[in-house]
Design an enzyme around this catalytic site. Structure first.
Site, PDB file in Angstrom:
ATOM      1  N   TYR A  25       7.987   1.495  -8.975  1.00  0.00           N
ATOM      2  CA  TYR A  25       7.198   2.162 -10.016  1.00  0.00           C
ATOM      3  C   TYR A  25       5.845   1.458 -10.121  1.00  0.00           C
ATOM      4  CZ  TYR A  25       6.950   5.167 -14.188  1.00  0.00           C
ATOM      5  OH  TYR A  25       6.634   6.148 -15.101  1.00  0.00           O
ATOM      6  N   HIS A 108       3.588   6.422   3.272  1.00  0.00           N
ATOM      7  CA  HIS A 108       2.836   5.884   4.403  1.00  0.00           C
ATOM      8  C   HIS A 108       3.872   5.686   5.509  1.00  0.00           C
ATOM      9  CE1 HIS A 108       0.115   3.586   6.820  1.00  0.00           C
ATOM     10  NE2 HIS A 108       0.449   2.380   6.415  1.00  0.00           N
ATOM     11  N   GLY A 134      -3.050   5.619  -6.412  1.00  0.00           N
ATOM     12  CA  GLY A 134      -2.095   6.200  -7.342  1.00  0.00           C
ATOM     13  C   GLY A 134      -2.710   6.653  -8.657  1.00  0.00           C
ATOM     14  N   SER A 252     -35.838   8.816   0.919  1.00  0.00           N
ATOM     15  CA  SER A 252     -37.257   8.998   1.263  1.00  0.00           C
ATOM     16  C   SER A 252     -37.369   9.316   2.754  1.00  0.00           C
ATOM     17  CB  SER A 252     -38.046   7.725   0.951  1.00  0.00           C
ATOM     18  OG  SER A 252     -37.738   6.718   1.900  1.00  0.00           O
TER      19      SER A 252
HETATM   20  P1  NAD Z   1       2.798  -1.212  -5.468  1.00  0.00           P
HETATM   21  O1  NAD Z   1       2.629  -2.598  -4.997  1.00  0.00           O
HETATM   22  O2  NAD Z   1       1.811  -0.665  -6.422  1.00  0.00           O
HETATM   23  O3  NAD Z   1       4.208  -0.998  -6.186  1.00  0.00           O
HETATM   24  C1  NAD Z   1       5.384  -1.379  -5.644  1.00  0.00           C
HETATM   25  C2  NAD Z   1       6.584  -1.276  -6.552  1.00  0.00           C
HETATM   26  O4  NAD Z   1       7.601  -1.964  -5.848  1.00  0.00           O
HETATM   27  C3  NAD Z   1       6.468  -1.943  -7.929  1.00  0.00           C
HETATM   28  O5  NAD Z   1       7.240  -1.206  -8.841  1.00  0.00           O
HETATM   29  C4  NAD Z   1       7.097  -3.304  -7.677  1.00  0.00           C
HETATM   30  O6  NAD Z   1       7.659  -3.832  -8.842  1.00  0.00           O
HETATM   31  C5  NAD Z   1       8.193  -2.942  -6.675  1.00  0.00           C
HETATM   32  N1  NAD Z   1       8.617  -4.086  -5.853  1.00  0.00           N
HETATM   33  C6  NAD Z   1       7.844  -5.029  -5.255  1.00  0.00           C
HETATM   34  N2  NAD Z   1       8.603  -5.921  -4.608  1.00  0.00           N
HETATM   35  C7  NAD Z   1       9.893  -5.546  -4.810  1.00  0.00           C
HETATM   36  C8  NAD Z   1      11.152  -6.071  -4.391  1.00  0.00           C
HETATM   37  N3  NAD Z   1      11.234  -7.168  -3.639  1.00  0.00           N
HETATM   38  N4  NAD Z   1      12.279  -5.414  -4.782  1.00  0.00           N
HETATM   39  C9  NAD Z   1      12.219  -4.310  -5.527  1.00  0.00           C
HETATM   40  N5  NAD Z   1      11.050  -3.762  -5.947  1.00  0.00           N
HETATM   41  C10 NAD Z   1       9.914  -4.374  -5.593  1.00  0.00           C
HETATM   42  O7  NAD Z   1       2.931  -0.301  -4.142  1.00  0.00           O
HETATM   43  P2  NAD Z   1       2.040   0.957  -3.755  1.00  0.00           P
HETATM   44  O8  NAD Z   1       0.640   0.496  -3.495  1.00  0.00           O
HETATM   45  O9  NAD Z   1       2.292   2.063  -4.714  1.00  0.00           O
HETATM   46  O10 NAD Z   1       2.658   1.309  -2.324  1.00  0.00           O
HETATM   47  C11 NAD Z   1       3.846   2.067  -2.182  1.00  0.00           C
HETATM   48  C12 NAD Z   1       3.737   2.893  -0.927  1.00  0.00           C
HETATM   49  O11 NAD Z   1       2.670   3.835  -1.066  1.00  0.00           O
HETATM   50  C13 NAD Z   1       3.409   2.093   0.340  1.00  0.00           C
HETATM   51  O12 NAD Z   1       4.102   2.674   1.409  1.00  0.00           O
HETATM   52  C14 NAD Z   1       1.913   2.305   0.512  1.00  0.00           C
HETATM   53  O13 NAD Z   1       1.466   2.173   1.833  1.00  0.00           O
HETATM   54  C15 NAD Z   1       1.799   3.736   0.038  1.00  0.00           C
HETATM   55  N6  NAD Z   1       0.456   4.151  -0.384  1.00  0.00           N
HETATM   56  C16 NAD Z   1      -0.158   3.484  -1.390  1.00  0.00           C
HETATM   57  C17 NAD Z   1      -1.375   3.914  -1.857  1.00  0.00           C
HETATM   58  C18 NAD Z   1      -2.024   3.249  -3.053  1.00  0.00           C
HETATM   59  O14 NAD Z   1      -2.871   3.852  -3.666  1.00  0.00           O
HETATM   60  N7  NAD Z   1      -1.653   2.050  -3.465  1.00  0.00           N
HETATM   61  C19 NAD Z   1      -2.007   5.039  -1.278  1.00  0.00           C
HETATM   62  C20 NAD Z   1      -1.332   5.726  -0.259  1.00  0.00           C
HETATM   63  C21 NAD Z   1      -0.089   5.275   0.171  1.00  0.00           C
HETATM   64 MG    MG Z   2      -4.034   2.180   4.268  1.00  0.00          MG
END
Ligand code: NAD
Ligand code: MG
Length: 329
Positions: A25, A108, A134, A252
């Site tokens: 989350y 991803h 997000g 410009s």
């Molecule tokens: P984030 O770091 O914001 O959130 C990760 C979540 O995972 C959090 O709820 C955290 O508490 C939980 N978490 C972390 N370590 C944990 C563990 N060991 N056990 C259980 N839960 C754990 O992640 P994000 O940036 O939303 O990325 C999630 C996916 O979305 C990835 O695959 C990323 O590549 C993809 N993505 C992200 C974005 C972005 O805007 N951040 C954009 C496109 C795609």
């Molecule tokens: Mg990237």
């Protein structure tokens, strides 16, 4: 021509009466969970009990469970954990609890494309990768719009994986802005190549080297900062809104002539060769192997590089000037 799918071409029907478990989350997890819920779908959140994400989900009124509990009742499991965290959580908490015939969704393609997660052949494996952070995924949804996304199917065990992934994209609001069909490979490789050579790596180094060049020639660092960093945003806004020619038409005529004649001399064919080399390391899996090793070894190189950047004079000047620019003094 890429196939672009709009809101009216996708239906939420395949997800009606299904339980969607959003695992994680954070940035994407929260935004996608809230959007899917507001689209009228049945969403539960799977997070570590008592942690910060758990508290946030409860505050948002989400049905909040541990990861194994959420996976056990899910028809769709959305793996929205940090990419480097996914393999371990997959092995220990997701895979052992998967029901038959579920859909696994990612934002991803990294862990699937590089084989860090190997799902059983009985499940659908799909991706909705929003092309924006997000927070924007949520804000745009609330404004009645959406952030565009890439959609892909890696494994279609049910024969209806495309209907499911388009339904997910619609529930998140992405089809409002249009979604493009791609593959896990194309999404993963273009995302990594783009962020390394242009977005994160390229822009940062272009600005830093431009700043160093001006300062080494004896110009005031504050003047250099305004010139190559602050104004970069204003030029980027013009390119974003009006395209490259539209930007050129709005600067410009001197800047237009100087930019068109000198730009290709600075960012020359050698830069493109460097970009190709970076792309090759992504395509061969060499970058992924290096990053997994760095992550598992405690990310010391990453912390060292971050410290070096933090101490660079552009950051010192910038911190001072941004207090004035953004009235934080
Ligand atoms: P984030 O770091 O914001 O959130 C990760 C979540 O995972 C959090 O709820 C955290 O508490 C939980 N978490 C972390 N370590 C944990 C563990 N060991 N056990 C259980 N839960 C754990 O992640 P994000 O940036 O939303 O990325 C999630 C996916 O979305 C990835 O695959 C990323 O590549 C993809 N993505 C992200 C974005 C972005 O805007 N951040 C954009 C496109 C795609
Ligand atoms: Mg990237």
């Amino acid at each position: 021509m890429a196939e672009i799918i709009g809101d009216r071409e996708a239906s939420l029907e395949p997800l009606k009466g299904k339980t969607i478990a959003v695992i994680g989350y954070g940035s994407q997890g929260r935004a996608q969970a809230l959007n899917l819920r507001d689209s009228g779908l049945n969403v539960v959140v799977g997070v570590r009990p008592g942690g910060p994400s758990w508290k946030r989900a409860v505050e948002d009124g989400m049905k909040t469970l541990s990861i194994p509990e959420a996976v056990k009742i899910a028809d769709v499991v959305m793996v929205l954990l940090p990419d480097m965290v996914q393999p371990k959580v997959w092995r220990e908490q997701i895979e052992p609890n998967l029901r038959d015939g579920v859909t696994l969704d990612f934002a991803h393609g990294f862990t699937i494309h590089y084989g860090l997660i190997k799902p059983p052949s009985s499940v659908d494996v799909v991706m909705v990768a929003p092309k924006g952070p997000g927070q924007l995924v949520r804000e745009e949804y609330l404004a009645g719009r959406g952030v565009p996304a890439l959609v892909a199917v890696y494994q279609d065990a049910s024969g209806s994986a495309w209907d499911t992934v388009l339904a997910l994209a619609k529930g998140i609001g992405a089809t409002r802005a249009g979604v493009i069909k791609t593959t896990f490979r194309e999404e993963t490789e273009t995302d990594l190549i783009g962020e390394q050579t242009v977005l994160v790596g390229g822009l940062m180094e272009l600005i830093r080297k431009g700043f160093e060049t001006l300062v080494e020639l004896g110009y005031q660092p504050e003047v250099a900062y305004f010139e190559v960093l602050n104004e970069a945003k204003l030029i980027m806004d013009l390119i974003w809104r009006y395209g490259i020619t539209g930007m050129l038409e709005r600067v410009s005529v001197t800047a237009r002539y100087g930019g068109l004649t000198v730009g290709p001399q600075v960012i020359d064919e050698r830069v493109k060769e460097n970009m190709r080399r970076a792309a090759e390391r992504v395509r061969s899996g060499e970058f992924a192997r290096e990053w997994v090793k760095e992550y598992e070894g405690g990310m010391q190189r990453l912390s060292k590089l971050m410290d070096e950047m933090r101490r660079h004079s552009i950051e010192e000047v910038g911190a001072r000037l941004r207090k004035i620019i953004f009235h934080e003094a």
